[in-house]
Design an enzyme around this catalytic site. Sequence first.
Site, PDB file in Angstrom:
ATOM      1  CD  GLU A 196      -1.373  -2.253   1.387  1.00  0.00           C
ATOM      2  OE1 GLU A 196      -0.245  -2.528   2.264  1.00  0.00           O
ATOM      3  OE2 GLU A 196      -1.785  -3.379   0.814  1.00  0.00           O
ATOM      4  CB  SER A 215      -3.810 -14.227   0.764  1.00  0.00           C
ATOM      5  OG  SER A 215      -3.556 -14.173   2.257  1.00  0.00           O
ATOM      6  CG  ASN A 238       5.187  -5.719   6.469  1.00  0.00           C
ATOM      7  OD1 ASN A 238       5.008  -6.644   6.074  1.00  0.00           O
ATOM      8  ND2 ASN A 238       4.453  -4.607   6.203  1.00  0.00           N
TER       9      ASN A 238
END
Length: 276
Positions: A196, A215, A238
């Site tokens: 993003e 997913s 992350n």
Amino acid sequence: MNTFNRSINAQTDPLNEKARQSADAIERLSGVPRHDVAVILGSGWVPAADLIGTTVSEFSVTDIPHFSAPSVDGHAGVIRSVDADGIKVLVFLGRTHFYEGKGVDAVTHAVRTAAAAGCHSIVLTNGCGGLNPEWTPGTPVLIKDHINFTGHSPLHGAHFVDLTDLYSSRLRKLCHEVEPNLAEGVYVQFPGPMYETPAEITMVRNMGGTLVGMSTTLEAIVARSLGMEILGLSLVTNAAAGMTGHPLNHEEVLQAGRDAATKMGALLNHVIRKFK
Ligand code: 8IG
């Protein structure tokens, strides 16, 4: 063999007929007539596979009709039949992602196959970005709900499927018995494969999302449509874009998975045994 699922599938549509053929091949190769629980292992989760139970047999997805070989690092393209104290677990080490461009049916084929193989429950795992700054890389988070932000539906026809309690509160409670402090989040699936922008992460926060990935939601919808009970587990690998000032990279994701593998495997091992 799950006569119920198979007869329904054969009537429903060609997708479920293909899944039945895949399930037949799995039965033939594994010698296990019927599986109980399916597990799909995503980014970072593959190293945890060895801790779920005793491997009975293992084969490549390329040995099963209608599966496509995965194309991403860290996604092994292997199917295992595992015995966890008598519970027959069908483990998919890797998945087909929406961003591979093979379409929603390729993405959900493993789920349809699991249902055709008899699985009444499915554990969907993924590696993802986290919006909560307390979720440092390697933190597991239970998915309590999702936002399908792919712009696509994995269902075909006028097939109205209820998605309340999609991520089973019963199974989440079982997880909390094993790990009382396990956090819960709302998973937002983006189409990928780009991560993003910081502005998109602000949008996700404003719409109530706390996890971002590529997913799981399309798979969960199909699993629900086939009557399966669903557990969703994310591994935050992350901080979501713009939160740390550092760029995101795939190697970091794989390393967080390796570091967290033991913890993740132990969680899966304990929880699957409680599924019944
Ligand atoms: I691992 O930050 C992993 N997968 N969309 N965003 C999206 N997918 C991801 C991320 C992330 N980390």
